[in-house]
Design a protein around this motif. Structure first.
Motif, PDB file in Angstrom:
ATOM      1  N   ARG A  60      67.459 -49.246 -13.793  1.00 10.72           N
ATOM      2  CA  ARG A  60      67.427 -48.917 -15.219  1.00 10.72           C
ATOM      3  C   ARG A  60      68.786 -48.441 -15.722  1.00 10.72           C
ATOM      4  O   ARG A  60      69.040 -48.429 -16.927  1.00 10.72           O
ATOM      5  CB  ARG A  60      66.408 -47.805 -15.479  1.00 10.72           C
ATOM      6  CG  ARG A  60      64.953 -48.198 -15.374  1.00 10.72           C
ATOM      7  CD  ARG A  60      64.072 -46.974 -15.631  1.00 10.72           C
ATOM      8  NE  ARG A  60      64.361 -46.355 -16.923  1.00 10.72           N
ATOM      9  CZ  ARG A  60      64.129 -45.067 -17.198  1.00 10.72           C
ATOM     10  NH1 ARG A  60      63.644 -44.263 -16.271  1.00 10.72           N
ATOM     11  NH2 ARG A  60      64.412 -44.592 -18.406  1.00 10.72           N
ATOM     12  N   MET A  61      69.651 -48.028 -14.787  1.00  7.22           N
ATOM     13  CA  MET A  61      70.873 -47.348 -15.187  1.00  7.22           C
ATOM     14  C   MET A  61      71.818 -48.251 -15.981  1.00  7.22           C
ATOM     15  O   MET A  61      72.567 -47.763 -16.836  1.00  7.22           O
ATOM     16  CB  MET A  61      71.587 -46.784 -13.954  1.00  7.22           C
ATOM     17  CG  MET A  61      72.728 -45.827 -14.281  1.00  7.22           C
ATOM     18  SD  MET A  61      72.228 -44.439 -15.358  1.00  7.22           S
ATOM     19  CE  MET A  61      71.153 -43.529 -14.249  1.00  7.22           C
ATOM     20  N   ILE A 200      67.751 -55.694 -21.692  1.00  3.18           N
ATOM     21  CA  ILE A 200      67.557 -54.838 -20.520  1.00  3.18           C
ATOM     22  C   ILE A 200      67.095 -53.470 -21.015  1.00  3.18           C
ATOM     23  O   ILE A 200      67.306 -53.106 -22.161  1.00  3.18           O
ATOM     24  CB  ILE A 200      68.828 -54.699 -19.657  1.00  3.18           C
ATOM     25  CG1 ILE A 200      70.015 -54.208 -20.498  1.00  3.18           C
ATOM     26  CG2 ILE A 200      69.160 -56.024 -18.979  1.00  3.18           C
ATOM     27  CD1 ILE A 200      71.289 -53.945 -19.688  1.00  3.18           C
ATOM     28  N   GLY A 201      66.457 -52.720 -20.146  1.00  2.00           N
ATOM     29  CA  GLY A 201      66.092 -51.356 -20.488  1.00  2.00           C
ATOM     30  C   GLY A 201      64.633 -51.167 -20.861  1.00  2.00           C
ATOM     31  O   GLY A 201      63.832 -52.101 -20.830  1.00  2.00           O
ATOM     32  N   ASN A 202      64.326 -49.933 -21.213  1.00  2.00           N
ATOM     33  CA  ASN A 202      62.955 -49.531 -21.498  1.00  2.00           C
ATOM     34  C   ASN A 202      62.871 -48.794 -22.826  1.00  2.00           C
ATOM     35  O   ASN A 202      63.865 -48.292 -23.334  1.00  2.00           O
ATOM     36  CB  ASN A 202      62.428 -48.593 -20.397  1.00  2.00           C
ATOM     37  CG  ASN A 202      62.441 -49.220 -19.027  1.00  2.00           C
ATOM     38  OD1 ASN A 202      63.493 -49.388 -18.429  1.00  2.00           O
ATOM     39  ND2 ASN A 202      61.275 -49.552 -18.513  1.00  2.00           N
ATOM     40  N   ALA A 203      61.662 -48.721 -23.346  1.00  2.00           N
ATOM     41  CA  ALA A 203      61.392 -47.891 -24.517  1.00  2.00           C
ATOM     42  C   ALA A 203      60.163 -47.049 -24.222  1.00  2.00           C
ATOM     43  O   ALA A 203      59.280 -47.440 -23.442  1.00  2.00           O
ATOM     44  CB  ALA A 203      61.162 -48.757 -25.751  1.00  2.00           C
ATOM     45  N   ARG A 204      60.097 -45.877 -24.848  1.00  2.00           N
ATOM     46  CA  ARG A 204      58.966 -44.980 -24.653  1.00  2.00           C
ATOM     47  C   ARG A 204      57.812 -45.346 -25.593  1.00  2.00           C
ATOM     48  O   ARG A 204      58.028 -45.870 -26.689  1.00  2.00           O
ATOM     49  CB  ARG A 204      59.399 -43.535 -24.897  1.00  2.00           C
ATOM     50  CG  ARG A 204      60.471 -43.029 -23.941  1.00  2.00           C
ATOM     51  CD  ARG A 204      60.972 -41.659 -24.370  1.00  2.00           C
ATOM     52  NE  ARG A 204      61.631 -41.720 -25.666  1.00  2.00           N
ATOM     53  CZ  ARG A 204      61.771 -40.677 -26.478  1.00  2.00           C
ATOM     54  NH1 ARG A 204      61.294 -39.508 -26.130  1.00  2.00           N
ATOM     55  NH2 ARG A 204      62.393 -40.811 -27.635  1.00  2.00           N
ATOM     56  N   TYR A 251      59.949 -57.936 -21.427  1.00  2.00           N
ATOM     57  CA  TYR A 251      59.001 -57.988 -20.309  1.00  2.00           C
ATOM     58  C   TYR A 251      59.220 -59.209 -19.410  1.00  2.00           C
ATOM     59  O   TYR A 251      58.738 -59.245 -18.278  1.00  2.00           O
ATOM     60  CB  TYR A 251      57.560 -57.996 -20.850  1.00  2.00           C
ATOM     61  CG  TYR A 251      57.155 -59.291 -21.510  1.00  2.00           C
ATOM     62  CD1 TYR A 251      56.472 -60.278 -20.798  1.00  2.00           C
ATOM     63  CD2 TYR A 251      57.490 -59.554 -22.842  1.00  2.00           C
ATOM     64  CE1 TYR A 251      56.125 -61.478 -21.397  1.00  2.00           C
ATOM     65  CE2 TYR A 251      57.144 -60.741 -23.438  1.00  2.00           C
ATOM     66  CZ  TYR A 251      56.459 -61.698 -22.720  1.00  2.00           C
ATOM     67  OH  TYR A 251      56.129 -62.886 -23.303  1.00  2.00           O
ATOM     68  N   VAL A 252      59.952 -60.202 -19.884  1.00  2.00           N
ATOM     69  CA  VAL A 252      60.149 -61.436 -19.106  1.00  2.00           C
ATOM     70  C   VAL A 252      61.175 -61.225 -17.987  1.00  2.00           C
ATOM     71  O   VAL A 252      60.937 -61.584 -16.836  1.00  2.00           O
ATOM     72  CB  VAL A 252      60.591 -62.599 -20.021  1.00  2.00           C
ATOM     73  CG1 VAL A 252      60.934 -63.834 -19.195  1.00  2.00           C
ATOM     74  CG2 VAL A 252      59.490 -62.925 -21.026  1.00  2.00           C
ATOM     75  N   SER A 253      62.330 -60.666 -18.332  1.00  2.00           N
ATOM     76  CA  SER A 253      63.384 -60.435 -17.334  1.00  2.00           C
ATOM     77  C   SER A 253      64.043 -59.093 -17.643  1.00  2.00           C
ATOM     78  O   SER A 253      65.147 -59.036 -18.169  1.00  2.00           O
ATOM     79  CB  SER A 253      64.414 -61.569 -17.373  1.00  2.00           C
ATOM     80  OG  SER A 253      64.895 -61.770 -18.702  1.00  2.00           O
ATOM     81  N   PRO A 254      63.355 -57.992 -17.333  1.00  2.00           N
ATOM     82  CA  PRO A 254      63.765 -56.666 -17.794  1.00  2.00           C
ATOM     83  C   PRO A 254      65.079 -56.143 -17.241  1.00  2.00           C
ATOM     84  O   PRO A 254      65.666 -55.228 -17.823  1.00  2.00           O
ATOM     85  CB  PRO A 254      62.599 -55.775 -17.355  1.00  2.00           C
ATOM     86  CG  PRO A 254      61.941 -56.510 -16.235  1.00  2.00           C
ATOM     87  CD  PRO A 254      62.083 -57.947 -16.573  1.00  2.00           C
ATOM     88  N   PHE A 255      65.546 -56.705 -16.127  1.00  2.00           N
ATOM     89  CA  PHE A 255      66.790 -56.218 -15.539  1.00  2.00           C
ATOM     90  C   PHE A 255      67.913 -57.254 -15.616  1.00  2.00           C
ATOM     91  O   PHE A 255      69.000 -57.027 -15.099  1.00  2.00           O
ATOM     92  CB  PHE A 255      66.566 -55.824 -14.073  1.00  2.00           C
ATOM     93  CG  PHE A 255      65.544 -54.732 -13.912  1.00  2.00           C
ATOM     94  CD1 PHE A 255      65.825 -53.431 -14.292  1.00  2.00           C
ATOM     95  CD2 PHE A 255      64.291 -55.010 -13.387  1.00  2.00           C
ATOM     96  CE1 PHE A 255      64.891 -52.417 -14.147  1.00  2.00           C
ATOM     97  CE2 PHE A 255      63.343 -54.004 -13.242  1.00  2.00           C
ATOM     98  CZ  PHE A 255      63.635 -52.709 -13.618  1.00  2.00           C
TER      99      PHE A 255
END
Length: 333
Positions: A60-61, A200-204, A251-255
């Motif tokens: 995630r960094m 890339i990355g995430n959300a809350r 969601y397909v290629s999150p990294f």
């Protein structure tokens, strides 16, 4: 002899103007990629090594480090104000609504800064470290490489109000977000291209819950969100609670830094409201989304140019600001 002198003068002129040819004009001076070539030639290798190790420990960094550069530049310019902890008269930007319980990666910047200080004491700014780190994070995730103009200096203050008001929010309207970009000298192309960082990355959960349950306060879900995708999201993002639950922005290629973010938007699977409105609220933005979804090279090209443009927002140069020895606090004199 005369010919030799003339040739020498021509070469000398080229060398003098060369940095300006590849630089970006900043208020008070120029930013250019070769800024540390002589004063800290190890800089890029140090940053690249630490970033690679950090991403190897935590995938995630890469996204987190890229986001630090964005959230720094949109507040007072690219001056590392985001990195300051609260102390004395300084109220840290880390506690703002866009940053609290959200921005991360500060310990990686600390690690880079410590290594750079050991190699080149009192030479490299934290603001420049953020800019290089953002580029290296994108490259490690499979994205484009760009030359980073350098020469920024660090601010001696922060702006909590600026952080609360100037950083675009996921639930704001298209026009509000575009206005915030324009205030920074960025345009619609920059908005759509830089939004691609969400590949890339995430959300809350708290960042998009209203799309699942109460869009526009009418008790109905957001109809621009694919119904099956929304159902999957509801299973981990309830109407209340779970605010900090994380979801992939892509969601397909999150990294992987690629163009699948835009392909998701085309089928109404943009996670944040600020993602999906690129497709639903503005014809010019819609066209760019389609172009980037079809052509990853075009996206990479536009993203690289836009992130350099963003990195040139109101930098401190020359004698303004300082070179912090510790990115979390201003120097004491």
């Amino acid at each position: 002899m005369a010919k030799l002198i003339i040739s020498y003068l021509i070469v000398l002129s080229v060398l003098v103007i060369a940095p300006q040819c590849f630089s970006h004009k900043a208020q008070g001076g120029y930013l250019y990629p070769q800024f540390y070539d002589h004063s800290c030639p190890q800089l890029h290798n140090i940053v690249k090594s630490v970033v690679a190790q950090a991403v190897a420990r935590d995938r995630r960094m890469a996204a987190s480090l890229l986001r630090l550069h964005f959230h720094d530049c949109f507040v007072k310019g690219c001056d590392a104000s985001l990195l300051l902890d609260s102390s004395g008269s300084i109220v840290s930007e880390k506690g703002s609504k866009p940053n609290k319980n959200s921005v991360r990666g500060f310990e990686v910047i600390d690690e880079i800064k410590a290594a750079v200080e050991q190699a080149c004491p009192h030479t490299v700014s934290c603001a420049d470290i953020l800019a290089i780190t953002a580029r290296d994070s994108v490259v490690i995730a499979g994205g484009p490489y760009w030359e980073v103009p350098l020469g920024r200096r660090d601010s001696r203050g922060a702006s909590l109000s600026g952080s609360n008001n100037d950083i675009p929010a996921p639930n704001q309207t298209f026009n509000t977000i575009l206005t915030k970009f324009k205030r920074q000298g960025l345009d619609l192309v920059d908005l759509v291209a830089l939004s691609g960082a969400h590949t890339i990355g995430n959300a809350r959960c708290v960042s998009f819950r209203q799309r699942l349950y109460n869009q526009n306060g009418n008790g109905q879900p957001d109809m621009t969100l694919d119904s099956l995708y929304a159902s999957q999201l509801r299973s981990q993002c309830p109407p209340s609670g779970g605010d900090q639950n994380l979801f992939f922005l892509d969601y397909v290629s999150p990294f992987q830094f690629d163009n699948s973010y835009y392909r998701n938007i085309l089928v109404n699977k943009g996670l944040l409201n600020s993602d999906q409105i690129l497709w639903t609220k503005n014809p010019a933005a819609m066209q760019l989304v389609k172009q980037y979804a079809d052509n990853m090279e075009l996206f990479f090209d536009h993203f690289s140019k836009s992130v350099v443009k963003m990195g040139n927002i109101s930098p401190l140069t020359g004698n303004r600001g300082e070179i912090r020895q510790n990115c979390r606090r201003i120097n004491s004199y």
